[in-house]
Design a protein around this motif. Structure first.
Motif, PDB file in Angstrom:
ATOM      1  N   ASP A   1       9.667   6.963  -2.989  1.00 40.88           N
ATOM      2  CA  ASP A   1       9.838   7.055  -1.535  1.00 40.88           C
ATOM      3  C   ASP A   1       9.890   5.647  -0.942  1.00 40.88           C
ATOM      4  OD1 ASP A   1       9.747   7.697   1.165  1.00 40.88           O
ATOM      5  OD2 ASP A   1       8.247   9.268   0.880  1.00 40.88           O
ATOM      6  N   LYS A   2      11.028   5.227  -0.471  1.00 41.87           N
ATOM      7  CA  LYS A   2      11.193   3.868   0.059  1.00 41.87           C
ATOM      8  C   LYS A   2      11.110   3.816   1.585  1.00 41.87           C
ATOM      9  CE  LYS A   2      11.890   2.584  -4.133  1.00 41.87           C
ATOM     10  NZ  LYS A   2      10.769   2.180  -4.917  1.00 41.87           N
ATOM     11  N   ALA A   3      10.699   4.907   2.224  1.00 42.59           N
ATOM     12  CA  ALA A   3      10.622   4.953   3.690  1.00 42.59           C
ATOM     13  C   ALA A   3       9.531   4.019   4.219  1.00 42.59           C
ATOM     14  CB  ALA A   3      10.353   6.389   4.158  1.00 42.59           C
ATOM     15  N   LYS A   4       9.683   3.608   5.466  1.00 46.09           N
ATOM     16  CA  LYS A   4       8.724   2.687   6.086  1.00 46.09           C
ATOM     17  C   LYS A   4       7.571   3.399   6.779  1.00 46.09           C
ATOM     18  CE  LYS A   4      11.926  -1.113   6.696  1.00 46.09           C
ATOM     19  NZ  LYS A   4      12.536  -2.066   7.627  1.00 46.09           N
TER      20      LYS A   4
ATOM     21  N   VAL B   1      -3.425   5.293   7.096  1.00 42.38           N
ATOM     22  CA  VAL B   1      -4.212   6.491   7.394  1.00 42.38           C
ATOM     23  C   VAL B   1      -3.271   7.682   7.255  1.00 42.38           C
ATOM     24  CG1 VAL B   1      -5.568   7.716   9.129  1.00 42.38           C
ATOM     25  CG2 VAL B   1      -5.703   5.212   8.981  1.00 42.38           C
ATOM     26  N   VAL B   2      -3.589   8.555   6.299  1.00 42.80           N
ATOM     27  CA  VAL B   2      -2.756   9.727   6.034  1.00 42.80           C
ATOM     28  C   VAL B   2      -3.593  10.983   6.261  1.00 42.80           C
ATOM     29  CG1 VAL B   2      -1.364  10.952   4.320  1.00 42.80           C
ATOM     30  CG2 VAL B   2      -1.446   8.455   4.285  1.00 42.80           C
ATOM     31  N   PRO B   3      -3.226  11.788   7.261  1.00 41.15           N
ATOM     32  CA  PRO B   3      -3.901  13.082   7.415  1.00 41.15           C
ATOM     33  C   PRO B   3      -3.461  13.991   6.259  1.00 41.15           C
ATOM     34  CG  PRO B   3      -2.639  12.507   9.386  1.00 41.15           C
ATOM     35  CD  PRO B   3      -2.252  11.546   8.312  1.00 41.15           C
ATOM     36  N   VAL B   4      -4.422  14.529   5.503  1.00 43.89           N
ATOM     37  CA  VAL B   4      -4.090  15.365   4.348  1.00 43.89           C
ATOM     38  C   VAL B   4      -4.728  16.740   4.473  1.00 43.89           C
ATOM     39  CG1 VAL B   4      -3.747  13.432   2.766  1.00 43.89           C
ATOM     40  CG2 VAL B   4      -6.006  14.437   2.990  1.00 43.89           C
ATOM     41  N   GLN B   5      -4.140  17.670   3.756  1.00 42.06           N
ATOM     42  CA  GLN B   5      -4.699  19.020   3.672  1.00 42.06           C
ATOM     43  C   GLN B   5      -4.424  19.558   2.284  1.00 42.06           C
ATOM     44  OE1 GLN B   5      -2.673  21.308   6.652  1.00 42.06           O
ATOM     45  NE2 GLN B   5      -0.791  21.453   5.490  1.00 42.06           N
ATOM     46  N   PHE B   6      -5.213  20.529   1.885  1.00 44.75           N
ATOM     47  CA  PHE B   6      -5.050  21.136   0.579  1.00 44.75           C
ATOM     48  C   PHE B   6      -4.825  22.627   0.763  1.00 44.75           C
ATOM     49  CE2 PHE B   6      -7.799  17.474   0.111  1.00 44.75           C
ATOM     50  CZ  PHE B   6      -7.103  16.751  -0.840  1.00 44.75           C
TER      51      PHE B   6
ATOM     52  N   LEU C   1      -8.924  12.680   6.273  1.00 44.75           N
ATOM     53  CA  LEU C   1      -8.091  11.477   6.343  1.00 44.75           C
ATOM     54  C   LEU C   1      -8.205  10.699   5.041  1.00 44.75           C
ATOM     55  CD1 LEU C   1      -8.953  10.187   9.922  1.00 44.75           C
ATOM     56  CD2 LEU C   1      -6.963  11.514   9.213  1.00 44.75           C
ATOM     57  N   ASN C   2      -7.071  10.278   4.506  1.00 44.25           N
ATOM     58  CA  ASN C   2      -7.034   9.401   3.351  1.00 44.25           C
ATOM     59  C   ASN C   2      -6.758   8.010   3.903  1.00 44.25           C
ATOM     60  OD1 ASN C   2      -6.147   7.761   1.230  1.00 44.25           O
ATOM     61  ND2 ASN C   2      -5.268   9.472   0.118  1.00 44.25           N
ATOM     62  N   VAL C   3      -7.741   7.115   3.779  1.00 41.96           N
ATOM     63  CA  VAL C   3      -7.631   5.765   4.331  1.00 41.96           C
ATOM     64  C   VAL C   3      -7.602   4.768   3.186  1.00 41.96           C
ATOM     65  CG1 VAL C   3      -8.734   4.034   5.808  1.00 41.96           C
ATOM     66  CG2 VAL C   3      -8.890   6.474   6.401  1.00 41.96           C
TER      67      VAL C   3
ATOM     68  N   CYS D   1       0.466   7.335   8.574  1.00 40.51           N
ATOM     69  CA  CYS D   1       1.562   7.469   7.612  1.00 40.51           C
ATOM     70  C   CYS D   1       1.615   8.857   7.002  1.00 40.51           C
ATOM     71  CB  CYS D   1       1.345   6.499   6.450  1.00 40.51           C
ATOM     72  SG  CYS D   1       1.037   4.807   6.895  1.00 40.51           S
ATOM     73  N   LYS D   2       2.692   9.047   6.231  1.00 39.86           N
ATOM     74  CA  LYS D   2       2.764  10.183   5.328  1.00 39.86           C
ATOM     75  C   LYS D   2       2.470   9.655   3.926  1.00 39.86           C
ATOM     76  CE  LYS D   2       7.638   9.967   4.044  1.00 39.86           C
ATOM     77  NZ  LYS D   2       8.889  10.686   3.889  1.00 39.86           N
ATOM     78  N   GLN D   3       2.079  10.549   3.049  1.00 43.79           N
ATOM     79  CA  GLN D   3       1.868  10.168   1.666  1.00 43.79           C
ATOM     80  C   GLN D   3       3.229   9.943   1.025  1.00 43.79           C
ATOM     81  OE1 GLN D   3      -0.065  13.167  -0.663  1.00 43.79           O
ATOM     82  NE2 GLN D   3      -0.454  11.797  -2.369  1.00 43.79           N
ATOM     83  N   ALA D   4       3.384   8.848   0.329  1.00 43.12           N
ATOM     84  CA  ALA D   4       4.649   8.564  -0.348  1.00 43.12           C
ATOM     85  C   ALA D   4       4.871   9.552  -1.485  1.00 43.12           C
ATOM     86  CB  ALA D   4       4.644   7.140  -0.903  1.00 43.12           C
TER      87      ALA D   4
END
Length: 118
Positions: A53-56, A70-75, A2-4, A20-23
């Motif tokens: 990215d102007k999304a909400k 909070v963005v769930p991330v993966q590599f 998680l990226n917080v 959220c998603k990453q902008a």
């Protein structure tokens, strides 16, 4: 993972948490040349953050609106198209020199040249 990110405001101004998603954004990087107390040069990374990215539902929007993001991330940097090509025809070692092996693959839709150190 998680990226917080927490907005830089007092705790009483935080409105809540957003998943959220990453902008889609980037930094236009610039480097400042500076000197440390001993007179040695070093470079400080600076630059301009550019948000495309102007999304909400993005981390950038959440932070600007006083939400914890909070963005769930993966590599996964796997090139799945190339992987599929390589499974059809294996790599061929073309030569060995010093501690490196040079591999090559030529397919109809892809090509790769790889240097492997050992």
């Amino acid at each position: 993972m998680l990226n917080v990110n927490i907005p830089a405001v007092s705790q009483d101004l935080i409105k809540g948490i957003r998943i959220c998603k990453q902008a889609y954004a980037k930094y236009k990087e610039e480097f400042d040349e500076r000197n440390d107390p001993h007179g040695k040069k070093y470079y400080w990374l600076t630059g301009e953050f550019i948000n495309f990215d102007k999304a909400k539902d993005t981390d950038v929007w959440a932070l600007k609106n006083n939400y914890i993001s909070v963005v769930p991330v993966q590599f996964d940097l796997t090139n799945y198209t190339l992987k599929k090509c390589l499974k059809k025809e294996p790599l061929q070692m073309i030569f060995k020199k010093d501690n490196f092996i040079f591999w090559v693959y030529h397919g109809l839709n892809c090509a790769v040249f790889r240097i492997c150190g050992f």
